[in-house]
Scaffold this active site. Structure first.
Site, PDB file in Angstrom:
ATOM      1  N   ARG A 127      50.337 -21.983  51.287  1.00 37.95           N
ATOM      2  CA  ARG A 127      51.030 -21.849  49.762  1.00 37.95           C
ATOM      3  C   ARG A 127      52.131 -23.072  49.949  1.00 37.95           C
ATOM      4  O   ARG A 127      52.614 -23.312  50.871  1.00 37.95           O
ATOM      5  CB  ARG A 127      51.613 -20.609  49.718  1.00 37.95           C
ATOM      6  N   LYS A 152      53.461 -14.570  52.652  1.00 36.65           N
ATOM      7  CA  LYS A 152      53.523 -13.561  51.648  1.00 36.65           C
ATOM      8  C   LYS A 152      53.386 -12.186  52.128  1.00 36.65           C
ATOM      9  O   LYS A 152      52.472 -11.863  52.858  1.00 36.65           O
ATOM     10  CB  LYS A 152      52.446 -13.770  50.484  1.00 36.65           C
ATOM     11  N   HIS A 258      49.003 -25.345  44.069  1.00 34.97           N
ATOM     12  CA  HIS A 258      48.200 -24.090  44.314  1.00 34.97           C
ATOM     13  C   HIS A 258      46.864 -24.488  44.339  1.00 34.97           C
ATOM     14  O   HIS A 258      45.798 -23.745  44.558  1.00 34.97           O
ATOM     15  CB  HIS A 258      48.626 -23.032  43.472  1.00 34.97           C
ATOM     16  N   ARG A 261      45.127 -25.202  47.567  1.00 37.69           N
ATOM     17  CA  ARG A 261      44.805 -24.083  48.213  1.00 37.69           C
ATOM     18  C   ARG A 261      43.424 -23.537  47.708  1.00 37.69           C
ATOM     19  O   ARG A 261      42.535 -22.984  48.454  1.00 37.69           O
ATOM     20  CB  ARG A 261      46.071 -23.240  48.272  1.00 37.69           C
ATOM     21  N   HIS A 284      45.139 -13.149  53.155  1.00 41.51           N
ATOM     22  CA  HIS A 284      45.039 -12.218  51.971  1.00 41.51           C
ATOM     23  C   HIS A 284      45.073 -10.728  52.765  1.00 41.51           C
ATOM     24  O   HIS A 284      44.374 -10.415  53.835  1.00 41.51           O
ATOM     25  CB  HIS A 284      43.679 -12.423  51.229  1.00 41.51           C
ATOM     26  N   TYR A 293      36.911 -16.150  44.906  1.00 42.28           N
ATOM     27  CA  TYR A 293      36.185 -17.504  45.038  1.00 42.28           C
ATOM     28  C   TYR A 293      34.702 -17.582  44.929  1.00 42.28           C
ATOM     29  O   TYR A 293      34.059 -18.710  44.924  1.00 42.28           O
ATOM     30  CB  TYR A 293      36.757 -18.176  46.331  1.00 42.28           C
TER      31      TYR A 293
END
Length: 311
Positions: A127, A152, A258, A261, A284, A293
């Site tokens: 990120r 995150k 982003h 990524r 994630h 994706y």
């Protein structure tokens, strides 16, 4: 409000955002004190954001989080369930993804530090803020890996360090080290340390391993401690550089940092890597987040051949 936020170790960005939302909430209701208001006033403010201000769902959620924090943590008041709030509709959008050739074209219009940083966004799936906050000690050239600290969700993870930027990154770090040594010679050279590490290890902030990989060009005053330090690079520097590179590459897609990524994840899946592996590299929490994706790839039930192409 700020004291309670700092006790819970929220980021300075979150602190500023929450305080601004509380100010707007109070001004919306004619400067009434929050303890004299309750759920109806909160519902009215949040509904106003959705219907009159037409804010995004994420913006409304942030405002709600700030107000709930104020009542629960600062005022010690539990609000009843907010049933009458008009919720901003959360759009179901697919991420913007570049092709391999488009990524190559964007990187070709970057150089120096900006090229290295953009290469890490695409080559490691970082990120933007994970990249600018990277510390020297967390880049392992021998193992070809990067340790992302406090990402995150306050989670650590390990991702790969691609071969292409290794040598440019090493040369860049030599320049960064020279700047750090100059700072030390001038009586500075101390960097911000998270949590209470500054008290536990008083000299760690001056050590080379704790320095930012991508430091700012000038020293500045830390707003929390009041000390003059060299902070990490402002993320807007890379954002502007990537935006310019996208324009110069002649791309019509609304690509950003982003997007690199997103492209990292999509291209790994295209190469046949397992989705669980990609989930781990991206950091994630839920594989459902990574599943977006597969929709970009047009796989699954939608991965069909058009009848037109059979003619």
């Amino acid at each position: 409000m700020r004291d309670k936020i700092r006790v819970k170790h929220y980021s300075l960005r979150t602190e500023d955002a929450y305080v601004q939302w509380i100010k707007r909430f109070i001004l919306f209701h004619g400067k009434r004190h929050p303890k004299d208001m309750s759920a109806p006033e909160v519902e009215a403010f949040l509904s106003h954001l959705a219907t009159q201000r037409n804010v995004a769902a994420s913006t409304q959620s942030q405002a709600l989080s700030a107000i709930l924090f104020l009542y629960r943590e600062v005022l010690g008041i539990e609000l009843p369930w907010l049933e009458n709030v008009t919720r901003a509709k959360k759009p179901q959008r697919l991420p913007v993804v570049l092709t391999v050739q488009e990524v190559k074209s964007v990187l070709a219009h970057l150089d120096g530090r900006n090229w290295v940083m953009a290469s890490l966004l695409y080559g490691s799936g970082l990120r933007l803020m994970e990249c600018v906050r990277l510390r020297v000690k967390d880049v392992d050239f021998a193992m070809r890996q990067i340790v992302v600290r406090d990402g995150k969700g306050a989670k650590d993870r390990v991702t790969m360090l691609p071969d292409s930027p290794v040598e440019p990154l090493k040369h860049y770090l030599e320049k960064v080290k020279a700047v750090h040594e100059k700072d030390l010679h001038e009586g500075f050279g101390e960097v911000y340390l998270p949590f209470a590490l500054e008290r536990k290890y008083p000299n760690a902030g001056r050590e080379w391993g704790w320095q930012y990989v991508f430091p700012a060009s000038q020293r500045s005053i830390d707003p929390l401690s009041g000390k003059e330090r060299r902070h990490h690079l402002d993320e807007k520097v890379l954002q502007r550089a990537v935006r310019t590179a996208v324009r110069e590459a002649g791309l019509t897609k609304p690509a950003s940092c982003h997007t690199l990524r997103h492209s990292f994840a999509t291209h790994l899946l295209q190469s046949g890597y397992d989705i669980r592996t990609v989930q781990e590299l991206l950091g994630h929490k839920d594989v459902q987040t990574t599943m977006i994706y597969t929709h970009v790839l047009n796989r699954g039930g939608r991965g069909v051949v058009s009848p037109l192409d059979r003619i």
